[in-house]
Design a protein around this motif. Sequence first.
Motif, PDB file in Angstrom:
ATOM      1  N   LYS A 176      26.241  37.636  63.055  1.00 42.16           N
ATOM      2  CA  LYS A 176      25.798  39.025  63.105  1.00 42.16           C
ATOM      3  C   LYS A 176      25.215  39.451  61.762  1.00 42.16           C
ATOM      4  O   LYS A 176      24.167  40.113  61.709  1.00 42.16           O
ATOM      5  CB  LYS A 176      26.966  39.935  63.493  1.00 42.16           C
ATOM      6  N   GLN A 177      25.885  39.062  60.678  1.00 44.41           N
ATOM      7  CA  GLN A 177      25.380  39.421  59.357  1.00 44.41           C
ATOM      8  C   GLN A 177      24.049  38.724  59.069  1.00 44.41           C
ATOM      9  O   GLN A 177      23.151  39.304  58.452  1.00 44.41           O
ATOM     10  CB  GLN A 177      26.417  39.061  58.286  1.00 44.41           C
ATOM     11  N   ALA A 178      23.919  37.469  59.548  1.00 43.75           N
ATOM     12  CA  ALA A 178      22.662  36.737  59.350  1.00 43.75           C
ATOM     13  C   ALA A 178      21.526  37.418  60.114  1.00 43.75           C
ATOM     14  O   ALA A 178      20.399  37.535  59.607  1.00 43.75           O
ATOM     15  CB  ALA A 178      22.824  35.289  59.814  1.00 43.75           C
ATOM     16  N   GLN A 179      21.826  37.892  61.337  1.00 43.83           N
ATOM     17  CA  GLN A 179      20.816  38.593  62.121  1.00 43.83           C
ATOM     18  C   GLN A 179      20.412  39.905  61.449  1.00 43.83           C
ATOM     19  O   GLN A 179      19.228  40.265  61.424  1.00 43.83           O
ATOM     20  CB  GLN A 179      21.346  38.865  63.529  1.00 43.83           C
ATOM     21  N   LEU A 180      21.411  40.621  60.911  1.00 45.10           N
ATOM     22  CA  LEU A 180      21.106  41.858  60.206  1.00 45.10           C
ATOM     23  C   LEU A 180      20.228  41.588  58.991  1.00 45.10           C
ATOM     24  O   LEU A 180      19.278  42.332  58.712  1.00 45.10           O
ATOM     25  CB  LEU A 180      22.398  42.552  59.776  1.00 45.10           C
ATOM     26  N   THR A 181      20.533  40.532  58.262  1.00 43.18           N
ATOM     27  CA  THR A 181      19.741  40.175  57.081  1.00 43.18           C
ATOM     28  C   THR A 181      18.309  39.858  57.469  1.00 43.18           C
ATOM     29  O   THR A 181      17.356  40.304  56.807  1.00 43.18           O
ATOM     30  CB  THR A 181      20.372  38.985  56.352  1.00 43.18           C
ATOM     31  N   ASP A 182      18.128  39.081  58.550  1.00 46.19           N
ATOM     32  CA  ASP A 182      16.774  38.747  59.016  1.00 46.19           C
ATOM     33  C   ASP A 182      16.011  40.007  59.412  1.00 46.19           C
ATOM     34  O   ASP A 182      14.830  40.165  59.072  1.00 46.19           O
ATOM     35  CB  ASP A 182      16.849  37.788  60.210  1.00 46.19           C
ATOM     36  N   LEU A 183      16.683  40.901  60.134  1.00 50.05           N
ATOM     37  CA  LEU A 183      16.032  42.130  60.573  1.00 50.05           C
ATOM     38  C   LEU A 183      15.683  43.012  59.377  1.00 50.05           C
ATOM     39  O   LEU A 183      14.593  43.592  59.308  1.00 50.05           O
ATOM     40  CB  LEU A 183      16.946  42.885  61.543  1.00 50.05           C
ATOM     41  N   PHE A 184      16.591  43.093  58.412  1.00 49.74           N
ATOM     42  CA  PHE A 184      16.333  43.892  57.212  1.00 49.74           C
ATOM     43  C   PHE A 184      15.149  43.316  56.430  1.00 49.74           C
ATOM     44  O   PHE A 184      14.256  44.066  55.984  1.00 49.74           O
ATOM     45  CB  PHE A 184      17.579  43.933  56.334  1.00 49.74           C
ATOM     46  N   ASN A 185      15.110  41.993  56.268  1.00 51.10           N
ATOM     47  CA  ASN A 185      13.998  41.359  55.550  1.00 51.10           C
ATOM     48  C   ASN A 185      12.670  41.600  56.262  1.00 51.10           C
ATOM     49  O   ASN A 185      11.619  41.753  55.618  1.00 51.10           O
ATOM     50  CB  ASN A 185      14.247  39.856  55.409  1.00 51.10           C
ATOM     51  N   HIS A 186      12.711  41.632  57.588  1.00 46.76           N
ATOM     52  CA  HIS A 186      11.495  41.919  58.358  1.00 46.76           C
ATOM     53  C   HIS A 186      11.010  43.337  58.067  1.00 46.76           C
ATOM     54  O   HIS A 186       9.798  43.574  57.919  1.00 46.76           O
ATOM     55  CB  HIS A 186      11.786  41.745  59.853  1.00 46.76           C
ATOM     56  N   LEU A 187      11.943  44.301  57.949  1.00 50.84           N
ATOM     57  CA  LEU A 187      11.572  45.676  57.611  1.00 50.84           C
ATOM     58  C   LEU A 187      10.938  45.739  56.227  1.00 50.84           C
ATOM     59  O   LEU A 187       9.955  46.459  56.004  1.00 50.84           O
ATOM     60  CB  LEU A 187      12.801  46.585  57.665  1.00 50.84           C
ATOM     61  N   VAL A 188      11.501  44.989  55.281  1.00 50.53           N
ATOM     62  CA  VAL A 188      10.954  44.971  53.924  1.00 50.53           C
ATOM     63  C   VAL A 188       9.518  44.461  53.935  1.00 50.53           C
ATOM     64  O   VAL A 188       8.625  45.023  53.278  1.00 50.53           O
ATOM     65  CB  VAL A 188      11.835  44.116  52.999  1.00 50.53           C
ATOM     66  N   LYS A 189       9.262  43.386  54.704  1.00 48.43           N
ATOM     67  CA  LYS A 189       7.907  42.820  54.777  1.00 48.43           C
ATOM     68  C   LYS A 189       6.918  43.812  55.381  1.00 48.43           C
ATOM     69  O   LYS A 189       5.731  43.812  55.033  1.00 48.43           O
ATOM     70  CB  LYS A 189       7.928  41.536  55.606  1.00 48.43           C
ATOM     71  N   GLN A 190       7.411  44.659  56.297  1.00 44.16           N
ATOM     72  CA  GLN A 190       6.531  45.643  56.925  1.00 44.16           C
ATOM     73  C   GLN A 190       6.131  46.758  55.962  1.00 44.16           C
ATOM     74  O   GLN A 190       5.207  47.522  56.262  1.00 44.16           O
ATOM     75  CB  GLN A 190       7.220  46.254  58.151  1.00 44.16           C
ATOM     76  N   HIS A 191       6.821  46.864  54.832  1.00 42.01           N
ATOM     77  CA  HIS A 191       6.563  47.957  53.885  1.00 42.01           C
ATOM     78  C   HIS A 191       6.263  47.389  52.499  1.00 42.01           C
ATOM     79  O   HIS A 191       6.829  47.812  51.493  1.00 42.01           O
ATOM     80  CB  HIS A 191       7.762  48.918  53.848  1.00 42.01           C
ATOM     81  N   ARG A 192       5.341  46.444  52.446  1.00 41.21           N
ATOM     82  CA  ARG A 192       5.010  45.778  51.185  1.00 41.21           C
ATOM     83  C   ARG A 192       4.320  46.700  50.197  1.00 41.21           C
ATOM     84  O   ARG A 192       4.274  46.407  49.002  1.00 41.21           O
ATOM     85  CB  ARG A 192       4.111  44.563  51.476  1.00 41.21           C
ATOM     86  N   ASN A 193       3.737  47.828  50.704  1.00 45.95           N
ATOM     87  CA  ASN A 193       3.092  48.760  49.774  1.00 45.95           C
ATOM     88  C   ASN A 193       4.120  49.452  48.874  1.00 45.95           C
ATOM     89  O   ASN A 193       3.767  50.018  47.841  1.00 45.95           O
ATOM     90  CB  ASN A 193       2.263  49.799  50.538  1.00 45.95           C
ATOM     91  N   PHE A 194       5.407  49.417  49.271  1.00 50.59           N
ATOM     92  CA  PHE A 194       6.484  49.869  48.382  1.00 50.59           C
ATOM     93  C   PHE A 194       6.835  48.665  47.500  1.00 50.59           C
ATOM     94  O   PHE A 194       7.694  47.852  47.834  1.00 50.59           O
ATOM     95  CB  PHE A 194       7.693  50.323  49.204  1.00 50.59           C
ATOM     96  N   ASP A 195       6.139  48.556  46.360  1.00 54.00           N
ATOM     97  CA  ASP A 195       6.122  47.293  45.628  1.00 54.00           C
ATOM     98  C   ASP A 195       7.204  47.152  44.559  1.00 54.00           C
ATOM     99  O   ASP A 195       7.231  46.171  43.819  1.00 54.00           O
ATOM    100  CB  ASP A 195       4.749  47.095  44.977  1.00 54.00           C
ATOM    101  N   GLN A 196       8.117  48.138  44.465  1.00 52.88           N
ATOM    102  CA  GLN A 196       9.197  48.031  43.490  1.00 52.88           C
ATOM    103  C   GLN A 196      10.347  47.198  44.068  1.00 52.88           C
ATOM    104  O   GLN A 196      10.474  47.056  45.283  1.00 52.88           O
ATOM    105  CB  GLN A 196       9.697  49.434  43.113  1.00 52.88           C
ATOM    106  N   PRO A 197      11.191  46.621  43.211  1.00 50.95           N
ATOM    107  CA  PRO A 197      12.300  45.802  43.717  1.00 50.95           C
ATOM    108  C   PRO A 197      13.202  46.587  44.673  1.00 50.95           C
ATOM    109  O   PRO A 197      13.480  47.765  44.461  1.00 50.95           O
ATOM    110  CB  PRO A 197      13.059  45.409  42.435  1.00 50.95           C
ATOM    111  N   VAL A 198      13.647  45.921  45.722  1.00 55.46           N
ATOM    112  CA  VAL A 198      14.516  46.557  46.716  1.00 55.46           C
ATOM    113  C   VAL A 198      15.923  46.713  46.140  1.00 55.46           C
ATOM    114  O   VAL A 198      16.476  45.779  45.559  1.00 55.46           O
ATOM    115  CB  VAL A 198      14.567  45.718  48.008  1.00 55.46           C
ATOM    116  N   LEU A 199      16.493  47.911  46.302  1.00 52.02           N
ATOM    117  CA  LEU A 199      17.871  48.152  45.895  1.00 52.02           C
ATOM    118  C   LEU A 199      18.750  48.091  47.137  1.00 52.02           C
ATOM    119  O   LEU A 199      18.728  48.995  47.977  1.00 52.02           O
ATOM    120  CB  LEU A 199      18.009  49.523  45.227  1.00 52.02           C
ATOM    121  N   GLU A 200      19.507  47.006  47.287  1.00 50.01           N
ATOM    122  CA  GLU A 200      20.364  46.867  48.461  1.00 50.01           C
ATOM    123  C   GLU A 200      21.601  47.742  48.310  1.00 50.01           C
ATOM    124  O   GLU A 200      22.175  47.868  47.222  1.00 50.01           O
ATOM    125  CB  GLU A 200      20.754  45.403  48.668  1.00 50.01           C
ATOM    126  N   LEU A 201      22.014  48.344  49.429  1.00 45.82           N
ATOM    127  CA  LEU A 201      23.146  49.264  49.431  1.00 45.82           C
ATOM    128  C   LEU A 201      24.427  48.556  49.849  1.00 45.82           C
ATOM    129  O   LEU A 201      24.416  47.375  50.188  1.00 45.82           O
ATOM    130  CB  LEU A 201      22.854  50.440  50.369  1.00 45.82           C
TER     131      LEU A 201
END
Length: 714
Positions: free
Chosen positions: A9-34
């Motif tokens: 489940k955590q691996a699936q969440l990570t994959d889905l989260f990474n997919h969201l990050v790729k969809q918003h590449r114009n936000f070019d600053q480092p991602v701050l994970e919560l």
Amino acid sequence: MAKDNKIDKQAQLTDLFNHLVKQHRNFDQPVLELSSHEFAKAGLIQGMVAGNLTPPVMLLALAEGHWENAADTAKFDDLAYTLLSDTDSDWPVFAVISDGTNNRILSLFGSDGSDGTHGVDVLPSLEELNSFDRLERDRTFRWSMRIYTHLMHRFDAFHESVFRVTKDDVNDKNDIIEEVAKLLFLESFRIYHPDIQFTDKQGNKHLFSSVFNWQYVKKEGDKAVNLIKDAFNEFKSHEDYIVTSDDGTDNAIFSEDTHLRLSVSKNYENLLEALQDLGPVIYNDGRIAKEQGTLGDVSGDLLGRVFDVFLRANFESKGGLGVYLTPNPVKQAMLEIAINDIANDDEAIARLSNGDFRFCDPTCGSFGFGSVALSQLDHLIDTQLGGLNDHEKKALKEKLRNEGFTGADAAPRMVMLARVNMALQGAPKAQIFHTKNSLTTAALKPNSFDLICTNPPFGTPKFANNKNAQASKKTYEADMEQILGGFRPTEQVAESYNAYYDHLKMRWDDTGDLYLDENGNPKWAGYRTDLRQTGGTDKKPTYSLAPSTDGLALGSKPDSKGNWKPVGASIDPAVLFIDRCLQLLKPGGRLMIVLPDGILCNSGDRYVREYIMGKKDEQTGEFVGGKAIVKAVISLPSDCFKLSGTGAKTSIMYLQKRRASPDQPEQFLPEPQTDVFMAVAETLGYLVKNNIEDYNAGVPNDLDVIASAYKRGA
């Protein structure tokens, strides 16, 4: 095996989260994970515009089966606070959420000037994000959001505890809500009148702030409760909380025979601790602003949001009372659309700048529409009135709170809740009053309001054939006859009737006993003021429609020959409320109203539609003779008001009253009817199942897209 499932489940969440990050590449600053979470993975992204960082946006991946945390904005707020609790970063203003199947974009916490967290159809561009300055304007906004969560949890826990565990001198859930409102009213005295004293039954003076204190209640128990009851009996008619309506009538929040009903000291202790033990006020950057916070430090629109969510979550709708609680997505969309047009109307903005702008809901319930309007007008003042300095903007907001909001309702309990709701948002002087009928009260004057948003009662009640039901039917019909005024000159059914004005004889004609004011003029002219006798005889006159800016006519309808004749008591009250609201609006004012679909499409109600927008001239294509321009019609889902006891199909109708002629202010200018914005909302983010709103069904809130499309001119 369970451990493996958790890892998957955590691996699936990570994959889905990474997919969201790729969809918003114009936000070019480092991602701050919560912070890590059992069923969610989230992070903050930012972009750069002209060398400046944009406000953060939250990306949130949800595990399957947890979509309710995106569909229900209150649950999303709870989850967001949990995820953000350990970060020192700026608060995000938008969130992009996905569970792999469903997707949603949320504007968070009213940071764009809206009323609380709500959905939008697109994420603003990097440049647009820089315009959301709520965090800069409100330096303790993040603290306010945490208190919002605290209050929601504690209010719900208190309500459940009193209802199921500690009990008290209350009959039902609604009684508990009323007691919460009374104690919130008293808390305003502790905050805003720190030195006020009261007298107990024995004639002894007490400093209120010392008695109305959770620690004092914990120590003194029943003694403290009795003193608090004495204080309430004295303060409930305090002059600061009495408002004067347009007819000069004074209205207190509570009647003389209203008293505190709670008697168990533990209940007082629990609720007062929730209201008062808020800890230090923290600036957005983490510094302490004040050692001990109060509700007075919490952002006002957030307090209104707490109150609204608390009411909708706990108010019992049995007996038809729930009809007052319009779903928040509906209120939000109606006000978003109307305020958008006001922001682009130079004449309306000028009135707002001068403090002459007035809002009304003549069937206000808990004044949810007014609460949303207050929040959005505040935002409009902050962002659109660039010619005013901060001091002038503050003074304008104060004037609007004192003079700009009016509401009326036939249920005294709802009026009390509405007054407390607005008092929490710094508007204790909002002109909200009890009336037997908003259709006839003299406290609401024609041509008075710039914006009306309302969800009036609609539908003719059904009566059984038994004796009691038939007696109720006769009472209802007699009341309706009285409302319909001077349309029964030949047979007196109710005890008395009002006069109507005969525009040919230029005088008031007596059709029964009159209700007169101090000048001898009828207080209510009936639904006949826009009809003129144009033929027939004295015994059988014929009437035609002659629209005026302050007139009424829909207590009558045209026959097949176009002669207007009285309607019966079976008329849908919603028809009368359309007419009444148009009368109350200033020329050029706007009306947002929820109506049953029958009025909008049934052939028998065609005259209502023609009365509003006029008849179409087949040669020119223009609509001639109407009172208003139809701006939009938005169909709502059939289960929109199901929890309130009705499955009636409804729609939002948006009207703008035609402007008046400068030379003849009683007459309308012949403004053209423009294209009507039409839309259908099939779902509001939830489905009604087993008598609850199920936000986990994975359905969108179509009003998000519809409101955005209207504002874009789509």
